[in-house]
Design a protein around this motif. Structure first.
Motif, PDB file in Angstrom:
ATOM      1  N   ASP A   5       0.830  -1.209   0.000  1.00 43.77           N
ATOM      2  CA  ASP A   5       0.000   0.000   0.000  1.00 43.77           C
ATOM      3  C   ASP A   5       0.865   1.260   0.000  1.00 43.77           C
ATOM      4  N   ASP A   6       1.933   1.233   0.797  1.00 41.46           N
ATOM      5  CA  ASP A   6       2.845   2.375   0.835  1.00 41.46           C
ATOM      6  C   ASP A   6       3.521   2.571  -0.521  1.00 41.46           C
ATOM      7  N   PHE A   7       3.938   1.468  -1.113  1.00 45.08           N
ATOM      8  CA  PHE A   7       4.586   1.540  -2.428  1.00 45.08           C
ATOM      9  C   PHE A   7       3.623   2.111  -3.459  1.00 45.08           C
ATOM     10  N   LEU A   8       2.399   1.618  -3.486  1.00 50.87           N
ATOM     11  CA  LEU A   8       1.424   2.097  -4.466  1.00 50.87           C
ATOM     12  C   LEU A   8       1.104   3.571  -4.263  1.00 50.87           C
ATOM     13  N   ALA A   9       0.995   3.997  -3.005  1.00 54.70           N
ATOM     14  CA  ALA A   9       0.718   5.408  -2.724  1.00 54.70           C
ATOM     15  C   ALA A   9       1.888   6.280  -3.188  1.00 54.70           C
ATOM     16  N   THR A  10       3.099   5.823  -2.923  1.00 54.59           N
ATOM     17  CA  THR A  10       4.286   6.574  -3.349  1.00 54.59           C
ATOM     18  C   THR A  10       4.374   6.610  -4.866  1.00 54.59           C
ATOM     19  N   PHE A  11       4.125   5.479  -5.502  1.00 60.76           N
ATOM     20  CA  PHE A  11       4.172   5.395  -6.963  1.00 60.76           C
ATOM     21  C   PHE A  11       3.140   6.328  -7.588  1.00 60.76           C
ATOM     22  N   LYS A  12       1.942   6.345  -7.044  1.00 61.32           N
ATOM     23  CA  LYS A  12       0.883   7.223  -7.558  1.00 61.32           C
ATOM     24  C   LYS A  12       1.285   8.688  -7.382  1.00 61.32           C
ATOM     25  N   SER A  13       1.839   9.013  -6.232  1.00 59.45           N
ATOM     26  CA  SER A  13       2.270  10.383  -5.956  1.00 59.45           C
ATOM     27  C   SER A  13       3.372  10.816  -6.916  1.00 59.45           C
ATOM     28  N   MET A  14       4.301   9.911  -7.193  1.00 59.69           N
ATOM     29  CA  MET A  14       5.381  10.223  -8.130  1.00 59.69           C
ATOM     30  C   MET A  14       4.827  10.441  -9.533  1.00 59.69           C
ATOM     31  N   GLY A  15       3.867   9.634  -9.927  1.00 60.80           N
ATOM     32  CA  GLY A  15       3.243   9.798 -11.241  1.00 60.80           C
ATOM     33  C   GLY A  15       2.546  11.142 -11.366  1.00 60.80           C
ATOM     34  N   GLU A  16       1.874  11.556 -10.310  1.00 62.89           N
ATOM     35  CA  GLU A  16       1.199  12.855 -10.323  1.00 62.89           C
ATOM     36  C   GLU A  16       2.213  13.993 -10.388  1.00 62.89           C
ATOM     37  N   ALA A  17       3.332  13.841  -9.680  1.00 64.21           N
ATOM     38  CA  ALA A  17       4.380  14.868  -9.708  1.00 64.21           C
ATOM     39  C   ALA A  17       4.993  14.979 -11.103  1.00 64.21           C
ATOM     40  N   VAL A  18       5.248  13.842 -11.737  1.00 65.61           N
ATOM     41  CA  VAL A  18       5.819  13.845 -13.091  1.00 65.61           C
ATOM     42  C   VAL A  18       4.835  14.481 -14.072  1.00 65.61           C
ATOM     43  N   ALA A  19       3.562  14.141 -13.957  1.00 68.22           N
ATOM     44  CA  ALA A  19       2.554  14.723 -14.853  1.00 68.22           C
ATOM     45  C   ALA A  19       2.480  16.231 -14.666  1.00 68.22           C
ATOM     46  N   GLY A  20       2.557  16.688 -13.422  1.00 69.71           N
ATOM     47  CA  GLY A  20       2.540  18.122 -13.153  1.00 69.71           C
ATOM     48  C   GLY A  20       3.744  18.816 -13.752  1.00 69.71           C
ATOM     49  N   ALA A  21       4.921  18.212 -13.603  1.00 70.04           N
ATOM     50  CA  ALA A  21       6.141  18.793 -14.169  1.00 70.04           C
ATOM     51  C   ALA A  21       6.084  18.818 -15.693  1.00 70.04           C
ATOM     52  N   GLN A  22       5.568  17.757 -16.297  1.00 73.85           N
ATOM     53  CA  GLN A  22       5.461  17.708 -17.751  1.00 73.85           C
ATOM     54  C   GLN A  22       4.484  18.758 -18.266  1.00 73.85           C
ATOM     55  N   GLY A  23       3.380  18.933 -17.563  1.00 70.08           N
ATOM     56  CA  GLY A  23       2.409  19.950 -17.968  1.00 70.08           C
ATOM     57  C   GLY A  23       2.994  21.347 -17.888  1.00 70.08           C
ATOM     58  N   ALA A  24       3.708  21.633 -16.800  1.00 65.60           N
ATOM     59  CA  ALA A  24       4.339  22.947 -16.647  1.00 65.60           C
ATOM     60  C   ALA A  24       5.407  23.153 -17.712  1.00 65.60           C
ATOM     61  N   ASN A  25       6.195  22.132 -17.981  1.00 63.93           N
ATOM     62  CA  ASN A  25       7.243  22.210 -18.998  1.00 63.93           C
ATOM     63  C   ASN A  25       6.633  22.490 -20.372  1.00 63.93           C
ATOM     64  N   LEU A  26       5.579  21.799 -20.702  1.00 62.49           N
ATOM     65  CA  LEU A  26       4.934  21.980 -22.001  1.00 62.49           C
ATOM     66  C   LEU A  26       4.374  23.397 -22.136  1.00 62.49           C
ATOM     67  N   ALA A  27       3.732  23.884 -21.089  1.00 58.81           N
ATOM     68  CA  ALA A  27       3.184  25.243 -21.129  1.00 58.81           C
ATOM     69  C   ALA A  27       4.294  26.265 -21.317  1.00 58.81           C
ATOM     70  N   GLN A  28       5.390  26.116 -20.562  1.00 61.23           N
ATOM     71  CA  GLN A  28       6.513  27.046 -20.689  1.00 61.23           C
ATOM     72  C   GLN A  28       7.135  26.974 -22.081  1.00 61.23           C
ATOM     73  N   ASN A  29       7.222  25.790 -22.627  1.00 59.32           N
ATOM     74  CA  ASN A  29       7.776  25.632 -23.963  1.00 59.32           C
ATOM     75  C   ASN A  29       6.919  26.347 -25.005  1.00 59.32           C
ATOM     76  N   TYR A  30       5.601  26.199 -24.913  1.00 62.11           N
ATOM     77  CA  TYR A  30       4.710  26.869 -25.856  1.00 62.11           C
ATOM     78  C   TYR A  30       4.795  28.388 -25.714  1.00 62.11           C
TER      79      TYR A  30
END
Length: 95
Positions: A5-30
């Motif tokens: 459960d801890d692993f899955l929660a951490t994995f989900k949190s990391m995925g959300e962080a990566v998605a947030g960073a990718q979204g910000a990066n894409l917006a800044q690039n545009y």
């Protein structure tokens, strides 16, 4: 079971962080792409402007803290800069 459960929660949190960073990066690039194109179009020689700006920005990699050309940060930096200017040049030529 708790470890899973801890692993899955951490994995989900990391995925959300990566998605947030990718979204910000894409917006800044545009945003940067549009600003770069606007500045180039206002220049008497858009191609020369883009070339000069590319050289100035690329030189920052040479002055940065990451000295190794093969370092993943340097490789990503150079790839991103090259693509940004390539796409901006194409857009300015089409307009």
């Amino acid at each position: 079971m708790r470890d899973d459960d801890d692993f899955l929660a951490t994995f989900k949190s990391m995925g959300e962080a990566v998605a947030g960073a990718q979204g910000a990066n894409l917006a800044q690039n545009y945003i940067l792409h549009e600003i770069l194109c606007d500045l180039a179009r206002r220049s008497p020689d858009p191609e020369k402007y883009l070339s000069s700006m590319f050289e100035r920005v690329s030189a920052r990699a040479d002055q940065g803290d990451v000295e190794n050309e093969g370092h993943p940060v340097t490789v990503e930096f150079r790839w991103t800069v090259e693509n940004l200017f390539k796409h901006a040049g194409n857009a300015v030529r089409r307009s």
